[in-house]
Design an enzyme around this catalytic site. Sequence first.
Site, PDB file in Angstrom:
ATOM      1  N   ASN A  45     -10.589   0.301   0.259  1.00 11.71           N
ATOM      2  CA  ASN A  45      -9.526   0.156   1.268  1.00 11.71           C
ATOM      3  C   ASN A  45     -10.017   0.474   2.681  1.00 11.71           C
ATOM      4  O   ASN A  45     -10.579   1.536   2.911  1.00 11.71           O
ATOM      5  CB  ASN A  45      -8.393   1.137   0.957  1.00 11.71           C
ATOM      6  CG  ASN A  45      -7.579   0.745  -0.248  1.00 11.71           C
ATOM      7  OD1 ASN A  45      -7.950  -0.156  -0.989  1.00 11.71           O
ATOM      8  ND2 ASN A  45      -6.470   1.420  -0.451  1.00 11.71           N
ATOM      9  N   HIS A  73      -9.982   4.855  -1.547  1.00  6.89           N
ATOM     10  CA  HIS A  73      -9.193   4.908  -0.314  1.00  6.89           C
ATOM     11  C   HIS A  73      -9.991   5.648   0.750  1.00  6.89           C
ATOM     12  O   HIS A  73     -10.932   6.371   0.445  1.00  6.89           O
ATOM     13  CB  HIS A  73      -7.875   5.650  -0.562  1.00  6.89           C
ATOM     14  CG  HIS A  73      -6.846   4.840  -1.269  1.00  6.89           C
ATOM     15  ND1 HIS A  73      -5.670   4.454  -0.680  1.00  6.89           N
ATOM     16  CD2 HIS A  73      -6.824   4.329  -2.522  1.00  6.89           C
ATOM     17  CE1 HIS A  73      -4.962   3.748  -1.534  1.00  6.89           C
ATOM     18  NE2 HIS A  73      -5.634   3.658  -2.680  1.00  6.89           N
ATOM     19  N   GLY A  74      -9.572   5.493   1.998  1.00  6.89           N
ATOM     20  CA  GLY A  74     -10.177   6.277   3.074  1.00  6.89           C
ATOM     21  C   GLY A  74     -11.648   5.981   3.275  1.00  6.89           C
ATOM     22  O   GLY A  74     -12.438   6.869   3.557  1.00  6.89           O
ATOM     23  N   ASP A 130       0.838  -1.201   0.000  1.00  4.52           N
ATOM     24  CA  ASP A 130       0.000   0.000   0.000  1.00  4.52           C
ATOM     25  C   ASP A 130       0.882   1.264   0.000  1.00  4.52           C
ATOM     26  O   ASP A 130       1.830   1.360   0.786  1.00  4.52           O
ATOM     27  CB  ASP A 130      -0.861  -0.046   1.279  1.00  4.52           C
ATOM     28  CG  ASP A 130      -2.081   0.839   1.212  1.00  4.52           C
ATOM     29  OD1 ASP A 130      -2.498   1.202   0.101  1.00  4.52           O
ATOM     30  OD2 ASP A 130      -2.641   1.151   2.288  1.00  4.52           O
ATOM     31  N   HIS A 131       0.575   2.219  -0.857  1.00  3.98           N
ATOM     32  CA  HIS A 131       1.226   3.544  -0.856  1.00  3.98           C
ATOM     33  C   HIS A 131       2.753   3.526  -0.863  1.00  3.98           C
ATOM     34  O   HIS A 131       3.383   4.242  -0.068  1.00  3.98           O
ATOM     35  CB  HIS A 131       0.765   4.373   0.351  1.00  3.98           C
ATOM     36  CG  HIS A 131      -0.651   4.829   0.254  1.00  3.98           C
ATOM     37  ND1 HIS A 131      -1.062   5.841  -0.579  1.00  3.98           N
ATOM     38  CD2 HIS A 131      -1.770   4.410   0.888  1.00  3.98           C
ATOM     39  CE1 HIS A 131      -2.360   6.027  -0.453  1.00  3.98           C
ATOM     40  NE2 HIS A 131      -2.827   5.153   0.424  1.00  3.98           N
ATOM     41  N   HIS A 169      -7.931   9.475   4.453  1.00  6.75           N
ATOM     42  CA  HIS A 169      -7.402   8.403   5.302  1.00  6.75           C
ATOM     43  C   HIS A 169      -7.548   8.748   6.784  1.00  6.75           C
ATOM     44  O   HIS A 169      -7.569   9.919   7.153  1.00  6.75           O
ATOM     45  CB  HIS A 169      -5.896   8.210   5.049  1.00  6.75           C
ATOM     46  CG  HIS A 169      -5.564   7.695   3.694  1.00  6.75           C
ATOM     47  ND1 HIS A 169      -4.858   8.426   2.769  1.00  6.75           N
ATOM     48  CD2 HIS A 169      -5.839   6.516   3.088  1.00  6.75           C
ATOM     49  CE1 HIS A 169      -4.697   7.715   1.674  1.00  6.75           C
ATOM     50  NE2 HIS A 169      -5.283   6.544   1.831  1.00  6.75           N
ATOM     51  N   GLY A 170      -7.584   7.744   7.602  1.00  7.98           N
ATOM     52  CA  GLY A 170      -7.526   7.945   9.055  1.00  7.98           C
ATOM     53  C   GLY A 170      -8.885   8.280   9.657  1.00  7.98           C
ATOM     54  O   GLY A 170      -9.922   8.168   9.004  1.00  7.98           O
ATOM     55  N   THR A 191      -8.492   2.043   9.062  1.00  5.12           N
ATOM     56  CA  THR A 191      -8.872   2.635  10.353  1.00  5.12           C
ATOM     57  C   THR A 191      -9.930   1.804  11.084  1.00  5.12           C
ATOM     58  O   THR A 191      -9.810   1.566  12.294  1.00  5.12           O
ATOM     59  CB  THR A 191      -9.385   4.068  10.120  1.00  5.12           C
ATOM     60  OG1 THR A 191      -8.337   4.790   9.467  1.00  5.12           O
ATOM     61  CG2 THR A 191      -9.726   4.760  11.424  1.00  5.12           C
TER      62      THR A 191
HETATM   63  P1  13P Z   1      -9.018   4.360   6.122  1.00  4.67           P
HETATM   64  O1  13P Z   1      -7.973   5.013   6.971  1.00  4.67           O
HETATM   65  O2  13P Z   1     -10.207   5.271   5.947  1.00  4.67           O
HETATM   66  O3  13P Z   1      -9.391   3.028   6.616  1.00  4.67           O
HETATM   67  O4  13P Z   1      -8.390   4.173   4.665  1.00  4.67           O
HETATM   68  C1  13P Z   1      -7.428   3.169   4.448  1.00  4.67           C
HETATM   69  C2  13P Z   1      -6.759   3.292   3.127  1.00  4.67           C
HETATM   70  O5  13P Z   1      -7.223   3.948   2.223  1.00  4.67           O
HETATM   71  C3  13P Z   1      -5.515   2.521   2.941  1.00  4.67           C
HETATM   72  O6  13P Z   1      -4.820   2.849   1.783  1.00  4.67           O
END
Ligand code: 13P
Length: 283
Positions: free
Chosen positions: A230, A207-208, A82-83, A178-179, A233
């Site tokens: 994804n 994502h997020g 990831d990333h 994210h987060g 969190t």
């Molecule tokens: P969250 O932090 O919203 O779970 O997103 C995770 C993510 O996009 C990982 O790449």
Amino acid sequence: MLVPAQKILSRALKGRYAVGAFNTSNLEITQGILEAAKKLCSPVILSTSLKAIRYAGGPDVFVAMVRELLKKYRVPVSLHLDHATDLLLVKAAITAGYTSVMIDGSHLPFRKNVALTKAVVRFAKKRNVSVEGEIGVIGGSEDYIRSKKILLTTPQDARAFVRATGVHSLACAVGTAHGRARGQREYVDLHLVRAIARAVRIPLVLHGASEGISQDEIRKAIGLGVSKVNIDTDIRLAFTEALRVTLKDKSVYDPRTVLSSAREAVMETVVEKITLFGSVRKA
Ligand code: 13P
């Protein structure tokens, strides 16, 4: 069975469902995710960030662990980086046995993002490994990836980026971050998802997607072409909350008792997500 993400995601795009990419950093989270996948007969993507890889001791640790676990959990799984922000880490992960990588050049100017992503695609495709690229800036923070602002992806940039790089799937910024939710409204811009999906015609990645995003928006985005969602969190929250509850009882001191409840909580969270994403019985 470890498979390239592309194999799972192209089927998902055709069938208008999404496959969960669940972040893991240890044995128990990985078991919780795989247990849920087995229970619902669903493919899953096991996602690991650079921080998770450092924590475990290297990409080969995850490869060995997942390969062994898959002898028991017989569902299609892709092991995903990831990333990643540089080619060195990508090469290390692929050489160790990862079957999918994300190269995140979204912090770079367009041309440099294209050049970096192309180099990854060149290396990965020869080894039958899938590549996810990113265009636009997804906000929030996850391990070493941080951005205060969200820069929405435009369909024009998405099309030009996919044509120039040949990525298999595309992470785009459509309003999520994210987060943990931090007060600012997070949403999925469904008009934008539709326009990007029409412009690129490859699996889109959301994502997020934890905390704060409505289930209805996620469902609709999947119907429009999001094929990978994804989640990190929500898994961290489930795991740590279960630990806190178990540890309230001071007489508990067996790590297996403590971690079993956290593993169970991860499994329950992933069961909910798989059901929402529509990948039940798609293994
Ligand atoms: P969250 O932090 O919203 O779970 O997103 C995770 C993510 O996009 C990982 O790449």
